[in-house]
Design an enzyme around this catalytic site. Structure first.
Site, PDB file in Angstrom:
ATOM      1  N   LYS A 192       0.867  -1.192   0.000  1.00  0.00           N
ATOM      2  CA  LYS A 192       0.000   0.000   0.000  1.00  0.00           C
ATOM      3  C   LYS A 192       0.896   1.232   0.000  1.00  0.00           C
ATOM      4  CE  LYS A 192      -1.859   2.798   2.888  1.00  0.00           C
ATOM      5  NZ  LYS A 192      -1.780   4.018   2.053  1.00  0.00           N
TER       6      LYS A 192
ATOM      7  N   GLU B  31      10.012   0.943  10.089  1.00  0.00           N
ATOM      8  CA  GLU B  31      11.015   1.967   9.755  1.00  0.00           C
ATOM      9  C   GLU B  31      10.333   3.304   9.994  1.00  0.00           C
ATOM     10  OE1 GLU B  31      14.032   1.419   9.022  1.00  0.00           O
ATOM     11  OE2 GLU B  31      14.094  -0.654   8.332  1.00  0.00           O
TER      12      GLU B  31
ATOM     13  N   CYS C 277      14.000  10.764   6.149  1.00  0.00           N
ATOM     14  CA  CYS C 277      14.006  10.313   7.549  1.00  0.00           C
ATOM     15  C   CYS C 277      15.400  10.408   8.160  1.00  0.00           C
ATOM     16  CB  CYS C 277      13.467   8.904   7.639  1.00  0.00           C
ATOM     17  SG  CYS C 277      14.241   7.797   6.472  1.00  0.00           S
TER      18      CYS C 277
ATOM     19  N   GLU D 263      10.395  15.573  14.831  1.00  0.00           N
ATOM     20  CA  GLU D 263      10.699  15.513  13.404  1.00  0.00           C
ATOM     21  C   GLU D 263       9.975  16.665  12.678  1.00  0.00           C
ATOM     22  OE1 GLU D 263       9.180  12.047  11.291  1.00  0.00           O
ATOM     23  OE2 GLU D 263      11.158  11.817  10.403  1.00  0.00           O
TER      24      GLU D 263
HETATM   25  P1  NAD Z   1       2.572   8.263   7.736  1.00  0.00           P
HETATM   26  O1  NAD Z   1       2.943   7.487   8.960  1.00  0.00           O
HETATM   27  O2  NAD Z   1       1.541   9.302   7.847  1.00  0.00           O
HETATM   28  O3  NAD Z   1       2.046   7.251   6.608  1.00  0.00           O
HETATM   29  C1  NAD Z   1       2.828   6.178   6.145  1.00  0.00           C
HETATM   30  C2  NAD Z   1       1.920   5.165   5.465  1.00  0.00           C
HETATM   31  O4  NAD Z   1       1.045   4.591   6.448  1.00  0.00           O
HETATM   32  C3  NAD Z   1       1.009   5.765   4.386  1.00  0.00           C
HETATM   33  O5  NAD Z   1       0.909   4.860   3.312  1.00  0.00           O
HETATM   34  C4  NAD Z   1      -0.318   5.890   5.122  1.00  0.00           C
HETATM   35  O6  NAD Z   1      -1.443   5.880   4.262  1.00  0.00           O
HETATM   36  C5  NAD Z   1      -0.288   4.653   6.008  1.00  0.00           C
HETATM   37  N1  NAD Z   1      -1.159   4.691   7.187  1.00  0.00           N
HETATM   38  C6  NAD Z   1      -1.607   5.776   7.867  1.00  0.00           C
HETATM   39  N2  NAD Z   1      -2.408   5.378   8.894  1.00  0.00           N
HETATM   40  C7  NAD Z   1      -2.449   4.033   8.868  1.00  0.00           C
HETATM   41  C8  NAD Z   1      -3.080   3.044   9.683  1.00  0.00           C
HETATM   42  N3  NAD Z   1      -3.841   3.378  10.729  1.00  0.00           N
HETATM   43  N4  NAD Z   1      -2.901   1.744   9.375  1.00  0.00           N
HETATM   44  C9  NAD Z   1      -2.124   1.394   8.341  1.00  0.00           C
HETATM   45  N5  NAD Z   1      -1.489   2.276   7.526  1.00  0.00           N
HETATM   46  C10 NAD Z   1      -1.656   3.585   7.790  1.00  0.00           C
HETATM   47  O7  NAD Z   1       3.933   8.802   7.134  1.00  0.00           O
HETATM   48  P2  NAD Z   1       4.145   9.770   5.886  1.00  0.00           P
HETATM   49  O8  NAD Z   1       3.694  11.130   6.293  1.00  0.00           O
HETATM   50  O9  NAD Z   1       3.597   9.134   4.661  1.00  0.00           O
HETATM   51  O10 NAD Z   1       5.755   9.739   5.739  1.00  0.00           O
HETATM   52  C11 NAD Z   1       6.609  10.500   6.514  1.00  0.00           C
HETATM   53  C12 NAD Z   1       7.132   9.683   7.684  1.00  0.00           C
HETATM   54  O11 NAD Z   1       7.783   8.509   7.226  1.00  0.00           O
HETATM   55  C13 NAD Z   1       8.183  10.440   8.496  1.00  0.00           C
HETATM   56  O12 NAD Z   1       7.946  10.255   9.870  1.00  0.00           O
HETATM   57  C14 NAD Z   1       9.495   9.763   8.086  1.00  0.00           C
HETATM   58  O13 NAD Z   1      10.541   9.856   9.002  1.00  0.00           O
HETATM   59  C15 NAD Z   1       9.044   8.363   7.893  1.00  0.00           C
HETATM   60  N6  NAD Z   1      10.010   7.633   7.063  1.00  0.00           N
HETATM   61  C16 NAD Z   1      10.835   6.721   7.663  1.00  0.00           C
HETATM   62  C17 NAD Z   1      11.787   6.037   6.902  1.00  0.00           C
HETATM   63  C18 NAD Z   1      12.705   5.019   7.522  1.00  0.00           C
HETATM   64  O14 NAD Z   1      13.333   4.293   6.775  1.00  0.00           O
HETATM   65  N7  NAD Z   1      12.807   4.931   8.834  1.00  0.00           N
HETATM   66  C19 NAD Z   1      11.880   6.289   5.530  1.00  0.00           C
HETATM   67  C20 NAD Z   1      11.028   7.228   4.960  1.00  0.00           C
HETATM   68  C21 NAD Z   1      10.082   7.895   5.735  1.00  0.00           C
END
Ligand code: NAD
Length: 497
Positions: free
Chosen positions: A176, A251, A285, A385
């Site tokens: 997803k 992650e 990230c 963050e």
């Molecule tokens: P987010 O947590 O809002 O969403 C990530 C994904 O989770 C999206 O596809 C979203 O639709 C889905 N999601 C949201 N609620 C959910 C739920 N209740 N159940 C299942 N899935 C759900 O993150 P974002 O805003 O898309 O991305 C930014 C974040 O990602 C930042 O915190 C960043 O640090 C992190 N990130 C981490 C890494 C890593 O490798 N550690 C890499 C890239 C981004």
């Protein structure tokens, strides 16, 4: 607007989602609508999981060589479509075309090739007679259907990091992507099918987190949830997955420290800080977010970073000379702006940026490269963050202070130490609690090496042979070797006969 055949890819077919909810994918640098589609319903997720479950039997029994060959064909197809993928990735993310061309797409292609090779190196440690009466061996087995959830910041790379180790190890996947950025993930899955990876091995469901994401994480036929995203959502995902004792791989967010010791090469550190803080508009990230600089070098460092930031060119993302694009959305831009405003109100100094640019850029979600000093260590701008083009600089006095401050946030994804001393470098790499510590650099990643967090940045590894640990089960097979009906250990239970 691109002609859209839908953003679901289920059992080898692209189609629209079954929910009533519509979502437009827009270029956040211009506001242009790129595609409008209906999103995935829970029934679509169920269909995708069922397709993946059916595909698992055959795919898990392919030989590593067969999987590797298909993946190498896949890499070639992606390479042939590199320019189309880069243009799309740049538009959906509002990122400069030079970043998509030079980092996102080549990184993904290299990852596919790496995992094609890694599939053939998945072996158990040596079998042996450890009890004297048995031969023990290890089988490494795929888990089943993996539910992968990806964020929007590097849409294709994040999808690739989840999907590749899973399928290389013989699992099948339902991915997803973020509903903001699904286009390249669907192109990626389609190319896999064209390369000969069977229908159902890689499925994509595009929907919201609350609907499609939740349906995936809670689906009983998912063996493991592999999630990249924020720490807040990661917690919810882990809690839902705990209901069925599903394996999770998380992650999560980061707040990388950037430690400049007194003996550092200042020019190298200042350039590294600007690149590390502004890559992908800071929506990385591992972005450099907190520069701790020895007090004797602090002023010079801040001045040089400010000067270099002045030279960063914001502009249209399809212009090859643009250095920095927009943020992912107006919402994200406003979130970043509000954090900077609160820091300013709390007494911090905004040395550069801290504004939404006017003129033609105001059509998009742009925010100026921003440099902040004088923030308190316990303030929001230092602890939380930001996920925007914002670098905070703070001075320190002793090496002990530097390490303490570097570790003083809930996160632990990445860090860097800048020094000419091998001792300081070794100490920083030992004592900083982060999944990656760079010495005299910040940001580079490679397919062979793991990426993953400590503390609230999560656990599990992406890329590298280590990720196979997460996407496989280790099974111990113990075969009795004497053939004798009466075994010595039976006496512990009974001695008759
Ligand atoms: P987010 O947590 O809002 O969403 C990530 C994904 O989770 C999206 O596809 C979203 O639709 C889905 N999601 C949201 N609620 C959910 C739920 N209740 N159940 C299942 N899935 C759900 O993150 P974002 O805003 O898309 O991305 C930014 C974040 O990602 C930042 O915190 C960043 O640090 C992190 N990130 C981490 C890494 C890593 O490798 N550690 C890499 C890239 C981004």
């Amino acid at each position: 607007m691109m002609a859209s055949a839908g953003q679901q890819f289920i059992a080898g077919k692209r189609r629209p989602g079954g929910s009533a909810e519509q979502m437009s994918v827009t270029n956040p640098a211009t506001g242009e609508v790129l595609a409008t589609d209906t999103l995935a319903s829970p029934e679509d997720v169920h269909e995708a999981v069922t397709a993946a479950r059916h595909a698992f039997g055959d795919w898990s029994r392919t030989t590593p060589a067969e999987r590797a060959e298909a993946m190498l064909r896949w890499a070639d197809l992606l390479q042939a479509r590199g320019e189309e993928l880069a243009a799309t990735e740049s538009r959906i993310g509002g990122k400069p075309i030079k970043l998509a061309r030079g980092f996102d797409i080549p990184g993904v292609i290299d990852n596919v090739r790496f995992f094609a090779g890694a599939a053939r190196n998945l072996e158990g440690r040596s079998a042996g007679e450890y009890s004297g009466e048995h031969t023990s061996s290890i089988r490494r087995e795929p888990l089943g259907v993996i539910g992968s959830i990806a964020p929007w910041n590097y849409p294709l790379q994040m999808a690739a990091w989840k999907v590749l180790p899973a399928v290389a190890a013989g699992n099948t996947v339902v991915l997803k992507p973020s509903e903001l950025t699904p286009l390249t993930s669907v192109m990626f899955a389609e190319a896999a099918g064209e390369a000969g990876i069977p229908d159902g091995v890689i499925n994509v469901v595009t929907g919201t987190g609350a609907t499609a994401g939740h349906a995936l994480v809670s689906h009983p036929d998912i063996a493991m949830v592999s999630f990249t995203g924020s720490t807040a959502v990661g917690r919810q995902v882990a809690a839902t997955a705990a209901g069925d004792v599903k394996r999770v791989h998380l992650e999560l967010g980061g707040k990388a420290p950037f430690v400049v010791f007194e003996d550092a090469d200042l020019e190298a550190a200042a350039r590294g800080a600007v690149a590390g803080a502004l890559i992908n508009s800071g929506q990385d990230c591992t972005a450099a977010t907190r520069a701790y600089v020895h007090r004797t070098r602090y002023e010079a460092f801040v001045a040089r970073v400010a000067e270099l930031m002045d030279g960063v060119r914001l502009g249209p993302v399809d212009d090859p000379d643009t250095d920095m694009g927009s943020l992912i959305s107006f919402g994200q831009r406003d979130r970043v702006a509000a954090m900077v405003d609160r820091a300013r109100e709390g007494g911090a100094t905004v040395v550069r940026g801290g504004r939404i640019p006017g003129g033609p850029l105001s059509r998009g979600a742009y925010y100026e490269p921003t440099l902040i000093t004088g923030a308190a260590q316990d303030s929001e701008i230092v602890q939380q963050e930001i996920f925007g083009p914002v670098l905070v600089c703070l001075p320190f006095d002793t090496d002990d202070d530097a390490i303490r401050l570097a570790n003083d946030t809930p996160y632990g994804l990445a860090a860097s130490a800048w020094t000419g001393s091998v001792f300081r470098a070794q100490r920083a790499s030992r004592d900083i609690q982060a999944g990656c510590v760079w010495i005299n650099d910040h940001i580079p990643i490679i397919s062979e090496m793991p990426h993953g967090g400590y503390k609230a940045s999560g656990f599990g590894k992406d890329m590298s042979a280590y990720s196979f640990e997460d996407y496989t089960n280790v099974k111990h097979v113990m075969s009795e070797t004497t053939g004798a009906p009466r075994k010595s250990w039976h006496d512990l239970v009974f001695t008759s006969g």
